[in-house]
Design a protein around this motif. Structure first.
Motif, PDB file in Angstrom:
ATOM      1  N   HIS A 151      26.391  38.432  31.418  1.00 48.90           N
ATOM      2  CA  HIS A 151      26.650  39.836  31.111  1.00 48.90           C
ATOM      3  C   HIS A 151      27.995  40.311  31.653  1.00 48.90           C
ATOM      4  O   HIS A 151      28.486  41.374  31.277  1.00 48.90           O
ATOM      5  N   LEU A 152      28.630  39.523  32.567  1.00 51.31           N
ATOM      6  CA  LEU A 152      29.936  39.895  33.115  1.00 51.31           C
ATOM      7  C   LEU A 152      31.085  39.193  32.400  1.00 51.31           C
ATOM      8  O   LEU A 152      32.257  39.471  32.672  1.00 51.31           O
ATOM      9  N   ALA A 153      30.774  38.237  31.521  1.00 51.54           N
ATOM     10  CA  ALA A 153      31.801  37.377  30.946  1.00 51.54           C
ATOM     11  C   ALA A 153      32.905  38.182  30.247  1.00 51.54           C
ATOM     12  O   ALA A 153      34.092  37.838  30.344  1.00 51.54           O
ATOM     13  N   ALA A 154      32.525  39.262  29.576  1.00 49.36           N
ATOM     14  CA  ALA A 154      33.519  40.012  28.810  1.00 49.36           C
ATOM     15  C   ALA A 154      34.481  40.794  29.705  1.00 49.36           C
ATOM     16  O   ALA A 154      35.512  41.285  29.239  1.00 49.36           O
ATOM     17  N   ARG A 155      34.172  40.923  31.003  1.00 46.23           N
ATOM     18  CA  ARG A 155      35.020  41.738  31.898  1.00 46.23           C
ATOM     19  C   ARG A 155      35.769  40.896  32.924  1.00 46.23           C
ATOM     20  O   ARG A 155      36.425  41.436  33.803  1.00 46.23           O
ATOM     21  N   LEU A 156      35.647  39.550  32.888  1.00 44.81           N
ATOM     22  CA  LEU A 156      36.281  38.682  33.877  1.00 44.81           C
ATOM     23  C   LEU A 156      37.390  37.855  33.217  1.00 44.81           C
ATOM     24  O   LEU A 156      37.187  37.262  32.147  1.00 44.81           O
ATOM     25  N   TYR A 157      38.582  37.794  33.885  1.00 46.87           N
ATOM     26  CA  TYR A 157      39.722  37.047  33.324  1.00 46.87           C
ATOM     27  C   TYR A 157      40.435  36.296  34.452  1.00 46.87           C
ATOM     28  O   TYR A 157      40.599  36.811  35.568  1.00 46.87           O
ATOM     29  N   LEU A 158      40.844  35.043  34.147  1.00 45.98           N
ATOM     30  CA  LEU A 158      41.776  34.286  35.001  1.00 45.98           C
ATOM     31  C   LEU A 158      43.064  34.144  34.185  1.00 45.98           C
ATOM     32  O   LEU A 158      43.166  33.268  33.315  1.00 45.98           O
ATOM     33  N   ARG A 159      44.038  35.011  34.440  1.00 46.00           N
ATOM     34  CA  ARG A 159      45.235  35.019  33.598  1.00 46.00           C
ATOM     35  C   ARG A 159      46.252  33.987  34.041  1.00 46.00           C
ATOM     36  O   ARG A 159      47.107  33.585  33.259  1.00 46.00           O
ATOM     37  N   ARG A 160      46.285  33.558  35.310  1.00 44.55           N
ATOM     38  CA  ARG A 160      47.109  32.482  35.851  1.00 44.55           C
ATOM     39  C   ARG A 160      48.575  32.593  35.433  1.00 44.55           C
ATOM     40  O   ARG A 160      49.073  31.811  34.605  1.00 44.55           O
ATOM     41  N   PRO A 161      49.291  33.545  36.003  1.00 41.04           N
ATOM     42  CA  PRO A 161      50.731  33.636  35.706  1.00 41.04           C
ATOM     43  C   PRO A 161      51.496  32.420  36.202  1.00 41.04           C
ATOM     44  O   PRO A 161      52.594  32.140  35.749  1.00 41.04           O
ATOM     45  N   SER A 162      50.926  31.677  37.162  1.00 40.13           N
ATOM     46  CA  SER A 162      51.550  30.432  37.641  1.00 40.13           C
ATOM     47  C   SER A 162      50.448  29.424  37.891  1.00 40.13           C
ATOM     48  O   SER A 162      49.255  29.764  37.941  1.00 40.13           O
ATOM     49  N   ALA A 163      50.820  28.143  38.063  1.00 41.44           N
ATOM     50  CA  ALA A 163      49.836  27.066  38.198  1.00 41.44           C
ATOM     51  C   ALA A 163      48.973  27.235  39.422  1.00 41.44           C
ATOM     52  O   ALA A 163      47.805  26.833  39.441  1.00 41.44           O
ATOM     53  N   GLY A 164      49.501  27.815  40.500  1.00 41.67           N
ATOM     54  CA  GLY A 164      48.729  27.956  41.736  1.00 41.67           C
ATOM     55  C   GLY A 164      48.077  29.317  41.887  1.00 41.67           C
ATOM     56  O   GLY A 164      47.526  29.611  42.959  1.00 41.67           O
ATOM     57  N   ASP A 165      48.129  30.183  40.881  1.00 42.61           N
ATOM     58  CA  ASP A 165      47.567  31.544  40.986  1.00 42.61           C
ATOM     59  C   ASP A 165      46.241  31.578  40.225  1.00 42.61           C
ATOM     60  O   ASP A 165      46.194  31.407  39.009  1.00 42.61           O
ATOM     61  N   PHE A 166      45.148  31.790  40.986  1.00 45.62           N
ATOM     62  CA  PHE A 166      43.808  31.857  40.401  1.00 45.62           C
ATOM     63  C   PHE A 166      43.207  33.241  40.608  1.00 45.62           C
ATOM     64  O   PHE A 166      41.995  33.395  40.776  1.00 45.62           O
ATOM     65  N   SER A 167      44.043  34.267  40.640  1.00 48.77           N
ATOM     66  CA  SER A 167      43.569  35.633  40.869  1.00 48.77           C
ATOM     67  C   SER A 167      42.628  36.054  39.731  1.00 48.77           C
ATOM     68  O   SER A 167      42.840  35.715  38.568  1.00 48.77           O
ATOM     69  N   LEU A 168      41.617  36.856  40.119  1.00 46.95           N
ATOM     70  CA  LEU A 168      40.584  37.292  39.175  1.00 46.95           C
ATOM     71  C   LEU A 168      40.858  38.731  38.770  1.00 46.95           C
ATOM     72  O   LEU A 168      41.035  39.605  39.612  1.00 46.95           O
ATOM     73  N   THR A 169      40.884  38.975  37.449  1.00 41.97           N
ATOM     74  CA  THR A 169      41.048  40.329  36.944  1.00 41.97           C
ATOM     75  C   THR A 169      39.691  40.825  36.445  1.00 41.97           C
ATOM     76  O   THR A 169      39.041  40.154  35.641  1.00 41.97           O
ATOM     77  N   LEU A 170      39.293  42.005  36.959  1.00 42.16           N
ATOM     78  CA  LEU A 170      38.013  42.622  36.606  1.00 42.16           C
ATOM     79  C   LEU A 170      38.310  43.903  35.841  1.00 42.16           C
ATOM     80  O   LEU A 170      38.897  44.838  36.388  1.00 42.16           O
ATOM     81  N   SER A 171      37.923  43.956  34.560  1.00 40.38           N
ATOM     82  CA  SER A 171      38.222  45.131  33.741  1.00 40.38           C
ATOM     83  C   SER A 171      37.050  46.097  33.740  1.00 40.38           C
ATOM     84  O   SER A 171      35.909  45.725  34.042  1.00 40.38           O
TER      85      SER A 171
END
Length: 966
Positions: free
Chosen positions: A861-881
């Motif tokens: 149910h959270l899949a549509a609001r979670l993103y790993l955009r990875r602007p660089s190879a070592g960046d795994f920041s999570l975006t929550l919309s």
């Protein structure tokens, strides 16, 4: 390795044998497969092992290979004498259309493998025996022509000579037309020895016109009485032989039909005429009415008639062909009084006489005549109804009046009541009815007593028992005065209005007058009170105890009739109090529903002012709450009837202490370190009684400092497993298993353990003992903590460890940081998993980016609001919309480095966790201030913000723990 706990293996199931089938019959065998992998449509191959060569497989038929059959079966398979019917993708039926003696043997159903590996069973076998068909059914063919109403009697001979235990069913069928219609069932004796009529014959079966009798061992007779034109056609008998298969299903193994008997039915002619005549058409109340019904027809004197008299189309009386007279219910009383008479002077004349006619006797009179073939028949050949004759009745007036009084308008409970009803102006016999109108039930009335015009007395149902209110009397003091005497009142409910209804009968008509008198009944009040006490409220298992019910009143229990009821409510309560035992005034003991808990353990006593209940050898089942209820009756009133006063005591609780538990559980802390694979946590009992049983519950303390223990799984003393809410999914159940490995040791198996399973595990052991009537828990013990750690291969993976605190307004987008510091080896791949921690619960995975690039969302149910955009190879920041209020909590990520050892084989090389990011959600801007002011919880959050800092400190400790476990 717990291979016995692995699921998903292939299982082939075939119809359970041995099966017995008759030679020449059509036989089916089912086979199905489950737990398989591969396509939904599975293939099947049937073979046989003949008794002459039990080790040699003879192939019969296949769903996939046309060349599969051996030569001896090829011709029968090609001609569809043997074939396979597919019921669904994984289930089939083997058909043998005409069973031969050589078909006996052991049949094997085999399913070719479609799985990745061989695991489970791929074939199953069953035995089929071929027996001779000994069933026979015969009936001599006939051609019958009968008259409507005649009786048909047919005989069917059925026999069998089968060695096996079988049942027979025998049925009769009617075939109409030239065979284009389906046979219609007449009557069948089923294999369960139950007679079942066909739909068209149900009513005639219930009326006894369709019967089947068994005469001797092999003869079955059908009787069809009152034959109708609808019975025409061809009648035959069908027998079936049934055998019960090992799966407890009955199967018909042979059916035989007899030759047919043709039946023709000839209808009777209808020459019946009916006339009605009245001596007088206009009468006054009290006159006599005579009606004559004349029946005409050929040879009517030798025929059988049933005559029904009708008034306004409603039945008055009937005379059957035997001359027996039956009155309709509403005319029975008048007939008994001699006011009505009906008789049959001859077979063609029927007379109805009404003496003293009333207004209700006016209207249109008719007579209905039905002709019967024989006097005992239930169905008529023909029926005719006469035209109506109109009778008018003129009314007569009455001058009766009535008055009601009482000489006892105010009495106390136990006193008598006397009421008078005086009737004046009556010119004929008078009947009287007394009614009681209870004040507590408005609109309701109870019949007290009735006196008919001839002086006959009858009582209402509530007054039948003379032992309650005494012998009630209704007397006629003078020609117009009726006196009612109730010797003893039971209570205040006997007060209220008493109504007298007087009915005069004159010249066939009646008039009714009524009147009422009021009576007040007051309670005497006996001042009864009961107190329950026990000298020992807490008793040991096996110890005796006594309860005393002390009665406080102005008299002793020896002076009045008294009874006691002992009540019991188990602990914990399962409902209202149950009756344990009741002692009547005469000393009769009656046991109640709670008696099984006290079998052979109760001793009862009575003194001047108390009752005693003594319980020997107390059991846990005797623990609960007790009460006593005392009832007393007035002196010298026999039989007793309702009690004069009742009281219930206070409740007294009795606690039964179980034997002391000797349980000791190992409390030393330990640790288990694994690189991968399975893990086992031990729980050891140091000491316990030899005859005890144990229940063990496993708990996990997540790494957070103030974490709440999570129940993993509980194994009861009867080995029933119950999983905690965090471990209740099928995937978790298959990985966490509790096993008793010895008399004093339990293991918690964690299959395919992963980093999420880290933490401190411990067990709680419960000691259970059987005590006479059930299992009881004596005590429990808690083990030491066992820490589960992962030992990873040498390798360094650096992730930013800084803790963050972020606020986001609801509906906006927020990014949670997770960055790799430094580079990783080119030959390795990274995987990332994000977790959310709410309160002190276990971290819940939100998404996983696997090392081979696929994304997994455990919480869909959270899949549509979670993103790993990875602007660089070592960046795994999570975006929550579209942030919501429920998104508040702590978040962290876990990075893992994987090294490829060979084609398709990857090994974990290193792992690291990020610091924690505390996300706080803020309401939309327009409502922030109003929510803070109107919500005490938000206001407290602002006032006690320092507590949030303490939670961040706890998260920092967990971050340190992640670095330590590397």
């Amino acid at each position: 390795v717990l291979t016995d706990l692995t699921a998903g293996q292939r299982v082939v199931t075939v119809q359970k044998g041995p099966l017995y089938r008759t030679e020449g019959s059509h036989v089916t065998l089912w086979c199905k497969v489950s737990g398989y992998q591969g396509p939904a449509e599975q293939n099947f191959q049937w073979s046989i092992y003949l008794p002459s060569a039990p080790e040699r497989e003879v192939q019969i038929v296949s769903t996939v290979d046309p060349s599969f059959p051996y030569a001896i079966y090829t011709q029968r398979v090609r001609g569809r004498g043997i074939f396979v019917e597919r019921l669904q993708g994984d289930a089939v039926l083997l058909h043998i259309t005409e069973l031969q003696e050589r078909d006996a043997g052991q049949y094997e159903c085999h399913t070719p493998n479609t799985d990745e590996r061989y695991f489970g069973s791929y074939s199953a076998k069953t035995n089929l025996s071929v027996i001779a068909d000994t069933l026979s059914a015969s009936m001599a063919p006939q051609a019958l022509t009968l008259t409507e109403g005649d009786v048909v009697e047919l005989t069917c001979e059925v026999s069998k000579n089968t060695a096996q235990h079988t049942h027979l069913s025998v049925g009769w069928y009617l075939l109409q037309g030239a065979g284009e219609h389906r046979p219609e069932e007449v009557l069948t004796l089923s294999k369960d020895f139950i007679l079942k009529p066909g739909p068209s014959y149900e009513q005639r079966f219930l009326e006894g016109d369709v019967q089947m009798n068994k005469v001797g061992n092999t003869t079955y007779k059908l009787f069809l009485r009152g034959v109708k034109p609808s019975d025409q056609g061809q009648l035959y008998c069908e027998a079936a032989e049934w055998i019960e298969d090992p799966d407890e299903v009955w199967k018909d193994i042979s059916r035989k039909q007899t030759e047919r008997t043709s039946l023709a039915v000839v209808s009777q002619g209808r020459d019946l005429s009916v006339d009605i005549a009245a001596a007088e058409h206009s009468l006054s109340e009290g006159d006599t009415l005579q009606l004559n019904c004349m029946v005409g027809g050929q040879k009517s004197s030798s025929r059988h008639f049933k005559v029904i008299w009708l008034l306004n189309s409603m039945e008055v009386a009937r005379v059957d062909p035997h001359g027996v007279l039956i009155w309709a219910e509403e005319y029975e009383e008048r007939a008994k009084l001699g006011q009505l008479r009906a008789f049959k002077p001859s077979n063609t004349v029927y007379v109805l006489t009404i003496y003293e006619v009333g207004l209700k006797d006016k209207g249109a009179y008719q007579c209905s005549v039905s002709e019967m073939k024989t006097p005992g028949d239930l169905h008529s050949i023909q029926t005719n109804v006469s035209s109506g004759v109109q009778v008018n009745v003129k009314p007569v007036e009455s001058h009766m009046n009535l008055s009601v009084s009482t000489s006892t308008p105010w009495v106390t409970v136990g006193d008598s009541l006397t009421l008078h009803c005086e009737v004046q102006g009556a010119t004929g016999p008078v009947s009287v009815r007394w009614w009681h109108l209870p004040p507590q039930r408005p609109g309701h009335r109870e019949l007290v007593a009735t006196m008919d015009g001839d002086g006959a007395l009858s009582l209402g149902s509530a007054y039948w028992d003379g032992g309650t209110r005494g012998s009630l009397r209704l007397e006629k003091k003078s020609p117009g005065t009726f006196t009612l005497v109730i010797p003893s009142t039971l209570g205040e409910d006997d007060g209220g209005q008493y109504r007298c209804e007087a009915t005069q009968w004159s010249q066939g008509r009646n008039w009714t007058e009524k009147g009422e008198a009021a009576v007040t009944v007051s309670s005497m009040g006996l001042g009864l009170h009961a107190t329950l006490r026990s000298r020992i409220p807490t008793v040991r298992y096996g110890q005796s105890f006594e309860l005393v019910c002390q009665v406080n009143a102005s008299y002793t229990l020896e002076e009045v009739p008294a009874a006691v009821r002992w009540l019991f409510q188990p602990r914990p309560p399962t409902g209202p109090f149950q009756e344990l035992v009741q002692v009547s005034p005469s000393g009769t003991v009656t046991w109640g529903t709670a008696q099984p808990r006290f079998q052979g353990k109760v001793q009862l006593g009575k003194a001047e002012s108390s009752f005693r209940l003594h319980i020997h050898n107390a059991l846990p089942a005797n623990e609960g709450t007790y009460q006593c209820e005392v009832e007393v009756w007035r002196r010298n009133i026999l039989p007793l009837g309702q009690p004069a006063a009742t009281t219930r005591s206070n409740a007294v609780g009795i606690k039964v202490v179980l034997p002391e538990s000797k349980l000791q559980v190992a409390t030393k802390d330990s640790s288990v370190e694994i690189a991968s694979g399975n893990a086992a946590i031990e729980c050891r009992i140091v000491f316990a009684q030899n005859n005890s049983q144990f229940a063990v519950t496993w708990y996990l303390l997540p790494p957070l400092a103030d974490a709440t223990p999570l129940q993993v799984v509980r194994a009861s003393y009867s080995s029933v497993l119950e999983y905690g809410s965090e471990f209740s999914s099928p995937a978790q159940k298959s990985r966490f298993l509790s096993q008793r490995v010895s008399s004093n040791a339990f293991w918690l198996h964690i299959l395919s353990a992963n980093l999420e399973d880290q933490g401190r595990y411990y067990c709680v052991v419960e000691e259970w003992l059987w005590l006479v009537d059930g299992w009881y828990k004596l005590g429990e013990g808690t083990s030491g903590r066992t820490t589960l750690k992962f030992k990873l291969p040498e390798g360094k993976l650096h992730v930013e460890k800084t803790n963050h605190s972020i606020s986001a307004r609801e509906g906006e987008e927020v990014t949670l940081p997770c960055r790799l510091q430094g580079a990783h080896l080119p030959s390795t791949h990274l995987s990332a998993t994000w977790f959310q921690v709410k309160s002190s619960r276990r971290g819940s995975p939100l998404l996983t980016l696997h090392h081979h690039g696929t994304m997994e969302y455990p919480q869909e149910h959270l899949a549509a609001r979670l993103y790993l955009r990875r602007p660089s190879a070592g960046d795994f920041s999570l975006t929550l919309s579209s942030v919501e209020r429920g998104d508040a909590g702590a978040y962290y990520c876990q990075l893992q480095e994987w090294h490829q050892q060979s084609e398709g084989d990857w090994a974990l090389r290193a792992s690291a966790c990020s610091g924690y990011t505390q996300l706080t959600t803020i309401p939309p801007e327009s409502t922030v201030l109003s929510r803070i002011c109107s919500s005490p919880s938000l206001l407290n959050f602002i006032l006690y913000f320092p507590l949030v800092l303490i939670l961040l400190l706890a998260l920092a400790v967990f971050s340190w723990y992640c670095r330590f476990r590397k």
